[in-house]
Design an enzyme around this catalytic site. Structure first.
Site, PDB file in Angstrom:
ATOM      1  CE  LYS A  22      16.333  -2.559  -9.447  1.00 16.45           C
ATOM      2  NZ  LYS A  22      15.886  -3.967  -9.387  1.00 16.45           N
ATOM      3  NE  ARG A  91      19.821  -4.981 -10.759  1.00 16.08           N
ATOM      4  CZ  ARG A  91      20.468  -3.916 -10.292  1.00 16.08           C
ATOM      5  NH1 ARG A  91      21.322  -3.260 -11.079  1.00 16.08           N
ATOM      6  NH2 ARG A  91      20.254  -3.492  -9.073  1.00 16.08           N
ATOM      7  N   GLY A 100      11.938  -5.383  -3.392  1.00 12.40           N
ATOM      8  CA  GLY A 100      11.871  -6.829  -3.233  1.00 12.40           C
ATOM      9  C   GLY A 100      10.560  -7.463  -3.662  1.00 12.40           C
ATOM     10  CG  MET A 102       7.794  -6.887  -9.271  1.00 10.00           C
ATOM     11  SD  MET A 102       7.563  -5.762 -10.628  1.00 10.00           S
ATOM     12  CE  MET A 102       8.645  -4.451 -10.161  1.00 10.00           C
ATOM     13  NE  ARG A 335      15.697   2.458  -3.680  1.00 15.63           N
ATOM     14  CZ  ARG A 335      15.424   1.175  -3.644  1.00 15.63           C
ATOM     15  NH1 ARG A 335      14.740   0.606  -4.604  1.00 15.63           N
ATOM     16  NH2 ARG A 335      15.815   0.433  -2.627  1.00 15.63           N
ATOM     17  CG  HIS A 451      12.214  -7.489   3.139  1.00 13.49           C
ATOM     18  ND1 HIS A 451      11.100  -7.798   3.896  1.00 13.49           N
ATOM     19  CD2 HIS A 451      11.777  -7.324   1.872  1.00 13.49           C
ATOM     20  CE1 HIS A 451      10.044  -7.833   3.101  1.00 13.49           C
ATOM     21  NE2 HIS A 451      10.418  -7.549   1.872  1.00 13.49           N
ATOM     22  NE  ARG A 571     -20.384  17.667  13.352  1.00  3.56           N
ATOM     23  CZ  ARG A 571     -19.081  17.605  13.120  1.00  3.56           C
ATOM     24  NH1 ARG A 571     -18.224  18.047  14.029  1.00  3.56           N
ATOM     25  NH2 ARG A 571     -18.614  17.095  12.004  1.00  3.56           N
ATOM     26  CD  GLU A 758     -25.413  19.560   4.818  1.00  3.12           C
ATOM     27  OE1 GLU A 758     -24.652  18.708   5.265  1.00  3.12           O
ATOM     28  OE2 GLU A 758     -26.123  20.285   5.534  1.00  3.12           O
ATOM     29  CB  SER A 777     -19.562  25.903   5.121  1.00  4.40           C
ATOM     30  OG  SER A 777     -18.689  24.918   5.614  1.00  4.40           O
ATOM     31  N   GLY A 779     -20.324  20.917   2.974  1.00  2.00           N
ATOM     32  CA  GLY A 779     -20.392  19.789   3.889  1.00  2.00           C
ATOM     33  C   GLY A 779     -20.140  18.550   3.062  1.00  2.00           C
ATOM     34  CB  THR A 780     -17.040  17.288   1.496  1.00  2.00           C
ATOM     35  OG1 THR A 780     -16.248  17.365   2.690  1.00  2.00           O
ATOM     36  CG2 THR A 780     -16.792  18.515   0.635  1.00  2.00           C
ATOM     37  CG  ASN A 781     -18.181  14.354   6.268  1.00  2.00           C
ATOM     38  OD1 ASN A 781     -17.164  14.315   5.579  1.00  2.00           O
ATOM     39  ND2 ASN A 781     -18.149  14.578   7.566  1.00  2.00           N
ATOM     40  CG  ASP A 782     -24.952  15.026   5.094  1.00  2.00           C
ATOM     41  OD1 ASP A 782     -25.350  13.850   4.965  1.00  2.00           O
ATOM     42  OD2 ASP A 782     -25.168  15.709   6.117  1.00  2.00           O
ATOM     43  CB  CYS A 845     -17.215  22.496   7.675  1.00  2.00           C
ATOM     44  SG  CYS A 845     -18.884  22.123   7.114  1.00  2.00           S
ATOM     45  CE1 TYR A 865     -14.212  27.434   6.517  1.00  2.00           C
ATOM     46  CE2 TYR A 865     -14.656  29.521   5.427  1.00  2.00           C
ATOM     47  CZ  TYR A 865     -15.109  28.410   6.128  1.00  2.00           C
ATOM     48  OH  TYR A 865     -16.440  28.270   6.416  1.00  2.00           O
TER      49      TYR A 865
HETATM   50  P1  ADP Z   1      15.793  -5.365  -6.031  1.00  2.00           P
HETATM   51  O1  ADP Z   1      15.038  -4.480  -6.936  1.00  2.00           O
HETATM   52  O2  ADP Z   1      14.977  -6.360  -5.328  1.00  2.00           O
HETATM   53  O3  ADP Z   1      16.741  -4.589  -5.161  1.00  2.00           O
HETATM   54  P2  ADP Z   1      18.000  -5.855  -7.786  1.00  2.00           P
HETATM   55  O4  ADP Z   1      17.691  -5.912  -9.236  1.00  2.00           O
HETATM   56  O5  ADP Z   1      18.534  -4.588  -7.287  1.00  2.00           O
HETATM   57  O6  ADP Z   1      16.716  -6.277  -6.976  1.00  2.00           O
HETATM   58  O7  ADP Z   1      19.014  -7.029  -7.564  1.00  2.00           O
HETATM   59  C1  ADP Z   1      19.100  -7.825  -6.416  1.00  2.00           C
HETATM   60  C2  ADP Z   1      20.535  -7.840  -5.894  1.00  2.00           C
HETATM   61  O8  ADP Z   1      21.436  -8.273  -6.871  1.00  2.00           O
HETATM   62  C3  ADP Z   1      20.992  -6.477  -5.470  1.00  2.00           C
HETATM   63  O9  ADP Z   1      21.745  -6.606  -4.301  1.00  2.00           O
HETATM   64  C4  ADP Z   1      21.859  -6.031  -6.595  1.00  2.00           C
HETATM   65  O10 ADP Z   1      22.852  -5.117  -6.186  1.00  2.00           O
HETATM   66  C5  ADP Z   1      22.471  -7.333  -7.076  1.00  2.00           C
HETATM   67  N1  ADP Z   1      22.797  -7.276  -8.499  1.00  2.00           N
HETATM   68  C6  ADP Z   1      21.955  -6.969  -9.488  1.00  2.00           C
HETATM   69  N2  ADP Z   1      22.603  -6.965 -10.673  1.00  2.00           N
HETATM   70  C7  ADP Z   1      23.877  -7.256 -10.411  1.00  2.00           C
HETATM   71  C8  ADP Z   1      25.043  -7.391 -11.222  1.00  2.00           C
HETATM   72  N3  ADP Z   1      24.994  -7.187 -12.521  1.00  2.00           N
HETATM   73  N4  ADP Z   1      26.191  -7.723 -10.619  1.00  2.00           N
HETATM   74  C9  ADP Z   1      26.225  -7.919  -9.278  1.00  2.00           C
HETATM   75  N5  ADP Z   1      25.189  -7.821  -8.456  1.00  2.00           N
HETATM   76  C10 ADP Z   1      24.011  -7.488  -9.024  1.00  2.00           C
HETATM   77 MG    MG Z   2      18.064  -3.349  -5.645  1.00  2.00          MG
HETATM   78 MG    MG Z   3     -24.534  17.472   6.951  1.00  2.00          MG
END
Ligand code: ADP
Ligand code: MG
Ligand code: MG
Length: 888
Positions: A22, A91, A100, A102, A335, A451, A571, A758, A777, A779-782, A845, A865
């Protein structure tokens, strides 16, 4: 001295390790000149230091102060100022996206005084109070550890009293009431009041974000996604912008292309008068980007321009978060977006056609695991089925299972072996346990960016979301389809993540279009076309060949259609079962050589027929046939069963001479550790006739095929060789047989004799063994069993989950090659073998031959192969191509 804090303007997108994804991308967008609220990032290094020593690094607080002061100056406001407060978000953001998992806290800097300042400055007291109640609940739950429900219960209760279900119906007085209720709840549950000091709020929030690296759900998600445990998260502190400032404001998420189907064209959801996650939480119905174009054409056009710019810049599909504050657009996140396997293939070739990337890069953007998913069956369109409703096709696949309505039940039922579909109104990170074990996920609210959809796509779980006709009653454990049927907990339903359809009962499945294509059928479909183009490129790039492990002619034909360039492992043990079992028993109980001969010559024509069929189906391609490998007693009746039969016969006075001899043999052959006993080449040495009979059958079949005008290319493979002497003994006999066959048939045959590697001893004496072997060949299981010293059947169920949990290995060494240990033996054997015999042909194999990560390893060590089951052949072709390009 280490620097722990960087301004957004100082970073770039390559710095994910240090700034988290982020942070790195906020920096990139800032430097692209996009409208990003200013801020700074506390590095993952600071988090790692904090987690290691249990307290923040000493220099950190001063660095934060310095950056905060600069931010305040730039914004012309002070954090939490009573008259005109600067508010910030704190954040989380790790290197790998963990949607979501953390924590993030918004509106830091509000308190009993600054809330009035915000109200006055914005001339919007409702907005100020709404922001404060959001801070209190977010801070209360993430920082002070109070359960979410405490706050949502107050919220719901208030709405009930106001006789509404919409949060927008609450006015400033209601929200003020909610604020006091929240403050009271915090004091009650946390034993201390909500901290009024803005800098302390920030301090505590930063620490909470660090700590959220280790929440149970984050740990579980990392294990699921194989994200390293010690990365840590960065913390982004950013000036707030407000989507909850009225109907001319709002918050949204968008993708530059459809992340589910890969179709070109933007895709997104927008929610007016909303903050942060509101848009994905399913609290109100969102509108599309096209609708935003009606509501606010200026912001909409700017947004589309930015999305185009981002895509051109990242040269990939991006997902973004944005907020509009009173008609002004702000970018809050971007991202490279997660996508379904279908979207991955389609987007990759679209981007080639658009000139954004070349084919090599396109190949790097798909992988074997995705291809394998595209080969999963889909619902049979011709089967009779009862449609309940249609929702959004959020994550593809055909899932059948019993409906369950909470994660705990999902886990409990899945543990006892049931397939379950998790049905929710919407999911939250708390549901993760259930999502992991479910075959599919069905929600009644939320869009493709909800989510449920995001997490399901990330995990490759089938998901249908936003099926609005469903009235889900989680507490009663049932859902009702509008004007229709009720489905109770435990009832079987089927969901189609590709079409969004939800069916009653279990719908039968059929081959996927991609499989039909590999089978050689003419399929007109954009996905199939994308797969075909990338497969073609992979085939053109790869150095390694791909063979298949098959024992039957019909499977060989399929393997060939799927692109196998020969058989790496045929086999032969199954050829001694069924009706032929009795012949094997005769062989074992034979008193003398004559008796053995007789049994063997009865087996010979049958074996010859087996091999003729296989060689014919793989005409012109190499066929590696492994001589019989398992312990002989596997072909004999069970000791107890046989004893009982004989005891019964005795009591009736019957004479059972043959049975008694059999019993003697079974007793004689009984082993404590059959895996380490009389098997493989050892058997070939002790009962020479067995191997020579097989060799004769192979060579006679080949001679026959040649006479028929075919091009047989048999390779005879000796299993379980530890010492070159073993190989020499059986090889000499095979050569003798070959001479006899040549004299008898008049056909001069080319064939190879080689060995499995093997056993560790074979690997480390590979130079000696290579003197007698034309090919190896692996024989990575054995080899895995023998190197680790455990038997797969015994250990997988007993202690593997503990080992995985405690990190002894990140993934089962039977699934993905243990490159450090077993791989080192492979490497050694390759080097020694090639030193002794430069033209030694090398392959693998074991099941690892179809595992993407292992394939890259085999390519790297220079095998000629890999061989895998027919269905994995396309996956191996793709990965061998990717490996040749150096793709991970
Ligand atoms: P997550 O990683 O769970 O997506 P975010 O850090 O992106 O969490 O933030 C959660 C929500 O809050 C997101 O919808 C994000 O766009 C919003 N948000 C984060 N920082 C700001 C900010 N400075 N102003 C307005 N909205 C924010
Ligand atoms: Mg986010
Ligand atoms: Mg074998």
């Amino acid at each position: 001295m280490t620097t722990y804090v960087f301004d957004f303007a100082q970073g770039n997108k390559e710095q994910k390790d240090l700034l988290g994804g982020k942070g790195a991308n906020l920096a990139e967008m800032t430097n692209l000149g996009l409208p990003v609220p200013p801020g700074f990032t506390i590095t993952t290094e600071a988090c790692r230091a904090y987690l290691a020593q249990g307290s923040q690094p000493e220099a950190l607080a001063a660095e934060i102060d310095e950056h905060l002061a600069r931010l305040e100056e730039a914004m012309g406001r002070r954090l939490g100022d009573a008259e005109d407060p600067l508010l910030v978000s704190v954040r989380s953001g790790a290197k790998h996206s963990m949607p979501g998992m953390m924590d993030t806290v918004l509106n830091i800097g509000l308190n009993d005084e600054s809330v009035h300042g915000l109200a006055a400055q914005s001339d919007n007291p409702r907005f100020a109070m709404d922001s404060y109640r959001r801070l209190l609940s977010m801070f209360g739950s993430t920082v002070m550890g109070i359960h979410d429900d405490v706050f949502s219960a107050e919220h719901d209760e208030l709405k009930r009293r106001k006789d509404t279900t919409a949060d927008l119906d609450l006015d400033v007085d209601d929200l003020r009431e909610l604020v006091s209720a929240y403050k009271k709840a915090i004091e009650e549950h946390a034993g201390r009041p909500f901290p009024q000091d803005p800098r302390e709020q920030m301090e505590l929030a930063v620490r909470a974000v660090f700590d959220s690296w280790n929440t149970e759900r984050a740990v579980l998600y990392r294990r699921q996604e194989q994200i390293p445990e010690d990365d840590g998260t960065a913390v982004n502190i950013q000036a707030m912008v407000f989507g909850n400032r009225g109907m001319d404001s709002g918050s949204g998420v968008a993708f530059t292309r459809d992340p589910a189907s890969g179709s070109q064209g933007v895709y997104g959801d927008y929610l007016q008068n909303a903050q942060g996650e509101d848009v994905v939480a399913g609290i109100r119905n969102t509108v599309s980007l096209a609708d935003l174009g009606e509501l606010d054409p200026k912001s909409h056009d700017e947004l589309l321009g930015i999305m185009k710019k981002l895509e051109d810049h990242y040269r990939d599909m991006c997902d973004i978060e944005f907020t509009i504050e009173q008609g002004k657009l702000w970018m809050l996140q971007t991202r490279v977006g997660k996508r379904t396997p279908e979207a991955a293939f389609r987007i990759a070739v679209h981007m080639v056609d658009e000139g954004l990337i070349d084919l090599d890069e396109a190949l790097g953007r798909v992988n074997g695991a995705q291809l394998a998913q595209l080969m999963f069956p889909r619902f049979d369109e011709n089967a009779e089925r009862t449609l309940l409703t249609t929702g959004m096709n959020a994550s593809p696949g055909a899932a059948v299972g019993r409906a369950v309505f909470d994660w705990a039940t999902a886990v409990e039922w899945a543990e006892r072996g049931e397939d379950v579909i998790l049905v929710r109104k919407e999911t939250s990170p708390d549901d993760l346990h259930g999502m992991v074990v479910a075959k599919g996920i069905l929600t009644s609210r939320g869009g493709k960016t909800s989510h449920a959809a995001v997490v399901a796509r990330g995990m490759g779980r089938t998901c249908v979301c936003g099926a609005e006709a469903l009235e889900v009653d989680v507490h009663a454990g049932r859902f009702t389809v509008r004007d229709g049927k009720t489905v109770h907990e435990g009832d079987v339903i089927s969901i189609d993540g590709t079409t969004g359809e939800v069916f009653d009962g279990a719908v039968p499945v059929a081959d996927s279009l991609v499989v039909q294509f590999f089978e050689g059928e003419q399929v007109d479909d954009p996905l199939v076309e994308a797969v075909a183009r990338l497969m073609e490129h992979a085939d053109a790039q790869r150095r390694m060949q791909v063979r298949s492990n098959v024992d039957k002619a019909e499977d060989a034909a399929r393997a060939r259609r799927f692109g196998a360039q020969g058989i790496g492992l045929c086999r032969t043990e199954h050829m001694f079962l069924g009706e032929r079992r009795e012949l094997v028993e005769n062989l074992i109980v034979a008193d003398d050589e004559q008796g053995q001969e007789k049994a063997l010559s009865a087996l010979l024509p049958m074996q010859r027929q087996d091999f003729t069929e296989i060689l014919e189906s793989m005409d012109g391609l190499p066929v590696t046939i492994r001589l019989i490998d398992p312990p002989l007693h596997e072909f004999l009746p069970d000791l107890t069963d046989l004893s009982v039969t004989i005891a019964l016969a005795d009591s009736r006075g019957h004479r059972k001479k043959r049975q008694r001899k059999l019993l003697d043999a079974v007793r004689r052959l009984h082993e404590q550790n059959p895996m380490l006993g009389l098997r493989g080449v050892r058997l070939g040495i002790v009962i020479p006739g067995l191997f020579t009979m097989q060799a004769r059958a192979i060579l006679e079949a080949a001679a026959f095929r040649k006479k028929e005008g075919g091009d047989p290319r048999p390779e005879i493979m000796i299993p379980l060789v530890a010492s070159v002497r073993e190989l020499e003994i059986v090889k000499r006999r095979i050569i003798d047989v070959a001479r006899e066959v040549r004299d008898e048939t008049g056909v001069d045959l080319a064939f190879k004799v080689g060995t499995m590697i093997e056993l560790p001893r074979a690997a480390i004496t590979a130079d000696k063994i290579a003197a007698a072997a034309e090919f190896f060949s692996f024989g990575t299981n054995d080899l895995t069993q023998m190197t680790w010293g455990f038997s797969r059947d015994d250990v997988e169920a007993s202690f593997f989950s503990t080992y995985l949990q405690q990190g002894v290995f990140p993934v089962s060494p039977f699934e993905s090659l243990d490159t450090e240990g077993v791989g080192s033996l492979v490497r050694t054997a390759v080097r020694l073998g090639r030193e002794a015999r430069p033209d030694l042909h090398l392959g693998v194999c074991g099941e690892h031959g179809g595992d993407p990560a292992s394939i890259h390893f085999f390519d790297e060590v220079g095998l000629d192969y890999v061989s895998c089951s027919p269905f994995r052949v396309p996956v191996a072709r793709l990965e061998a191509g990717r490996s040749a390009l150096g793709g991970g």
